[in-house]
Motif scaffolding. Structure first.
Motif, PDB file in Angstrom:
ATOM      1  N   VAL A  84       0.864  -1.086   0.052  1.00 53.86           N
ATOM      2  CA  VAL A  84      -0.078  -0.030  -0.026  1.00 53.86           C
ATOM      3  C   VAL A  84       0.807   1.296   0.095  1.00 53.86           C
ATOM      4  CG1 VAL A  84      -1.644   1.510   1.304  1.00 53.86           C
ATOM      5  CG2 VAL A  84      -2.033  -1.141   1.048  1.00 53.86           C
ATOM      6  N   GLY A  85       1.863   1.272   0.746  1.00 51.59           N
ATOM      7  CA  GLY A  85       2.854   2.296   0.833  1.00 51.59           C
ATOM      8  C   GLY A  85       3.549   2.531  -0.507  1.00 51.59           C
ATOM      9  N   PHE A  86       4.055   1.445  -0.916  1.00 50.76           N
ATOM     10  CA  PHE A  86       4.617   1.530  -2.412  1.00 50.76           C
ATOM     11  C   PHE A  86       3.620   2.028  -3.599  1.00 50.76           C
ATOM     12  CE2 PHE A  86       6.567  -0.032  -6.397  1.00 50.76           C
ATOM     13  CZ  PHE A  86       8.040   0.053  -5.972  1.00 50.76           C
ATOM     14  N   ALA A  87       2.381   1.524  -3.317  1.00 46.71           N
ATOM     15  CA  ALA A  87       1.356   2.151  -4.320  1.00 46.71           C
ATOM     16  C   ALA A  87       1.097   3.516  -4.016  1.00 46.71           C
ATOM     17  CB  ALA A  87       0.119   1.433  -3.850  1.00 46.71           C
ATOM     18  N   ALA A  88       1.216   4.091  -2.832  1.00 50.90           N
ATOM     19  CA  ALA A  88       1.090   5.565  -2.610  1.00 50.90           C
ATOM     20  C   ALA A  88       2.039   6.397  -2.996  1.00 50.90           C
ATOM     21  CB  ALA A  88       1.015   5.810  -1.177  1.00 50.90           C
ATOM     22  N   VAL A  89       3.244   5.858  -3.135  1.00 51.82           N
ATOM     23  CA  VAL A  89       4.377   6.629  -3.427  1.00 51.82           C
ATOM     24  C   VAL A  89       4.559   6.495  -5.215  1.00 51.82           C
ATOM     25  CG1 VAL A  89       7.018   6.524  -3.793  1.00 51.82           C
ATOM     26  CG2 VAL A  89       6.128   6.091  -1.703  1.00 51.82           C
ATOM     27  N   SER A  90       4.091   5.364  -5.807  1.00 49.20           N
ATOM     28  CA  SER A  90       3.844   5.461  -7.264  1.00 49.20           C
ATOM     29  C   SER A  90       2.849   6.325  -7.770  1.00 49.20           C
ATOM     30  CB  SER A  90       3.620   4.178  -7.464  1.00 49.20           C
ATOM     31  OG  SER A  90       4.627   2.995  -7.116  1.00 49.20           O
ATOM     32  N   ALA A  91       1.636   6.352  -6.758  1.00 48.93           N
ATOM     33  CA  ALA A  91       0.501   7.049  -7.198  1.00 48.93           C
ATOM     34  C   ALA A  91       0.882   8.695  -6.916  1.00 48.93           C
ATOM     35  CB  ALA A  91      -0.738   6.716  -6.384  1.00 48.93           C
ATOM     36  N   ARG A  92       1.782   8.939  -6.094  1.00 56.23           N
ATOM     37  CA  ARG A  92       2.278  10.432  -5.894  1.00 56.23           C
ATOM     38  C   ARG A  92       2.951  10.630  -7.045  1.00 56.23           C
ATOM     39  NH1 ARG A  92       6.525  12.886  -3.137  1.00 56.23           N
ATOM     40  NH2 ARG A  92       6.010  14.960  -2.219  1.00 56.23           N
ATOM     41  N   ARG A  93       4.110   9.808  -7.531  1.00 58.27           N
ATOM     42  CA  ARG A  93       4.741  10.146  -8.639  1.00 58.27           C
ATOM     43  C   ARG A  93       3.930  10.134  -9.925  1.00 58.27           C
ATOM     44  NH1 ARG A  93       8.860   5.971  -6.864  1.00 58.27           N
ATOM     45  NH2 ARG A  93       7.723   4.633  -8.464  1.00 58.27           N
ATOM     46  N   ALA A  94       3.036   9.445 -10.261  1.00 62.82           N
ATOM     47  CA  ALA A  94       2.071   9.450 -11.175  1.00 62.82           C
ATOM     48  C   ALA A  94       1.330  10.975 -11.234  1.00 62.82           C
ATOM     49  CB  ALA A  94       0.970   8.510 -11.254  1.00 62.82           C
ATOM     50  N   TRP A  95       0.859  11.416  -9.890  1.00 69.72           N
ATOM     51  CA  TRP A  95       0.003  12.559 -10.122  1.00 69.72           C
ATOM     52  C   TRP A  95       0.963  13.644 -10.132  1.00 69.72           C
ATOM     53  CZ3 TRP A  95      -4.792  14.187  -9.853  1.00 69.72           C
ATOM     54  CH2 TRP A  95      -5.162  15.428  -9.466  1.00 69.72           C
ATOM     55  N   ARG A  96       2.202  14.033  -9.490  1.00 73.03           N
ATOM     56  CA  ARG A  96       2.905  15.159  -9.739  1.00 73.03           C
ATOM     57  C   ARG A  96       3.910  15.045 -10.849  1.00 73.03           C
ATOM     58  NH1 ARG A  96       5.625  16.213  -3.936  1.00 73.03           N
ATOM     59  NH2 ARG A  96       6.459  18.137  -5.549  1.00 73.03           N
ATOM     60  N   GLY A 202       1.163   5.159 -12.319  1.00 72.79           N
ATOM     61  CA  GLY A 202      -0.117   4.675 -12.334  1.00 72.79           C
ATOM     62  C   GLY A 202      -0.438   3.285 -12.161  1.00 72.79           C
ATOM     63  N   GLY A 203      -0.144   2.511 -13.137  1.00 68.15           N
ATOM     64  CA  GLY A 203      -0.116   1.088 -13.372  1.00 68.15           C
ATOM     65  C   GLY A 203       0.459   0.413 -12.121  1.00 68.15           C
ATOM     66  N   ILE A 204       1.381   0.759 -11.905  1.00 67.79           N
ATOM     67  CA  ILE A 204       2.292   0.048 -10.773  1.00 67.79           C
ATOM     68  C   ILE A 204       1.388   0.267  -9.318  1.00 67.79           C
ATOM     69  CG2 ILE A 204       4.145   0.184  -9.215  1.00 67.79           C
ATOM     70  CD1 ILE A 204       5.899   1.005 -11.716  1.00 67.79           C
ATOM     71  N   ALA A 205       0.767   1.359  -9.181  1.00 70.99           N
ATOM     72  CA  ALA A 205      -0.037   1.810  -8.078  1.00 70.99           C
ATOM     73  C   ALA A 205      -1.286   0.803  -7.962  1.00 70.99           C
ATOM     74  CB  ALA A 205      -0.169   3.174  -7.796  1.00 70.99           C
ATOM     75  N   ILE A 206      -1.787   0.638  -9.102  1.00 68.33           N
ATOM     76  CA  ILE A 206      -3.086  -0.219  -9.070  1.00 68.33           C
ATOM     77  C   ILE A 206      -2.606  -1.481  -8.762  1.00 68.33           C
ATOM     78  CG2 ILE A 206      -4.823  -1.201 -10.687  1.00 68.33           C
ATOM     79  CD1 ILE A 206      -4.741   1.742 -12.121  1.00 68.33           C
TER      80      ILE A 206
END
Length: 218
Positions: A84-96, A202-206
């Protein structure tokens, strides 16, 4: 769904998520792929290192966890929290955004110097290339922990099917390094763009979130 297939796909997804990131190892693989120098050596070292580290994680960490029920439960939740933490970091990178992967600059073999002479590209030696890829692979504490402790903990809840998880992880490492190393010259223009890395992150986060939920759900 068949437990072995679930374990195989989980290992494939988790390992790909951990490997596909902007880091020193991938930068070296891309650089050598672009230069078309010692690509086979670099790819072989990366795959062999992953096989050793993943096997240590699954055969060592996962076996110890599987032998103690309370550790299995703890490992299940610890693995889910990490994912979940890894997904959050990936999602943050995808967003920013802001991600890119550039190879080291080099002069073309036919580049002319100021004096009109033709400069030849300096080739890296096999020994120096080997030393570099070994260093970025084995002297990275975070990578070592992720490949052994984290993967081992995530594999443990799969029980006897954890060997299928290992097979999926090894397959992921092989597919990525072979494809990235030998396909670098074709992938480089795409992987240099921020948009590509935002989509990838984003794909990694999912994928990580899906696997985390499956771990907790049992």
């Amino acid at each position: 769904m068949n437990p072995e297939l679930v374990a195989l796909l989980s290992g494939l997804g988790v390992c790909l998520g951990l490997i596909i990131s902007i880091g020193a190892q991938n930068a070296i693989v891309l650089r050598q792929g672009l230069r078309r120098e010692h690509v086979g050596l670099v790819v072989a070292v990366c795959i062999a290192s992953d096989v050793v580290l993943q096997t240590i994680g699954v055969a060592g960490v996962a076996t110890v966890v599987a032998a103690h029920p309370w550790l299995e439960t703890a490992g299940r939740w610890a693995g889910a929290i990490f994912l979940v933490g890894f997904a959050a970091v990936s999602a943050r990178r995808a967003w920013r955004g802001g991600g890119s992967l550039e190879a080291a600059p080099e002069r073309d073999a036919s580049e002319a110097t100021a004096g009109g002479a033709v400069a030849t590209r300096t080739r890296s030696s096999r020994l120096s290339t080997l030393a570099t890829i070994l260093a970025v692979t084995w002297l990275n504490p975070q990578a070592l922990v992720e490949t052994t402790v984290v993967l081992g903990s995530i594999a443990a809840p799969f029980g006897d099917a954890r060997w299928w998880f290992l097979a999926g992880g090894i397959a992921a490492a092989s597919i990525w390094f072979v494809g990235f190393g030998y396909g670098a010259r074709y992938l480089a223009p795409l992987m240099r763009t921020e948009r590509a890395w935002r989509i990838l992150d984003g794909g990694i986060a999912i994928v990580m979130l899906v696997i985390a939920v499956s771990l907790v759900a049992g």
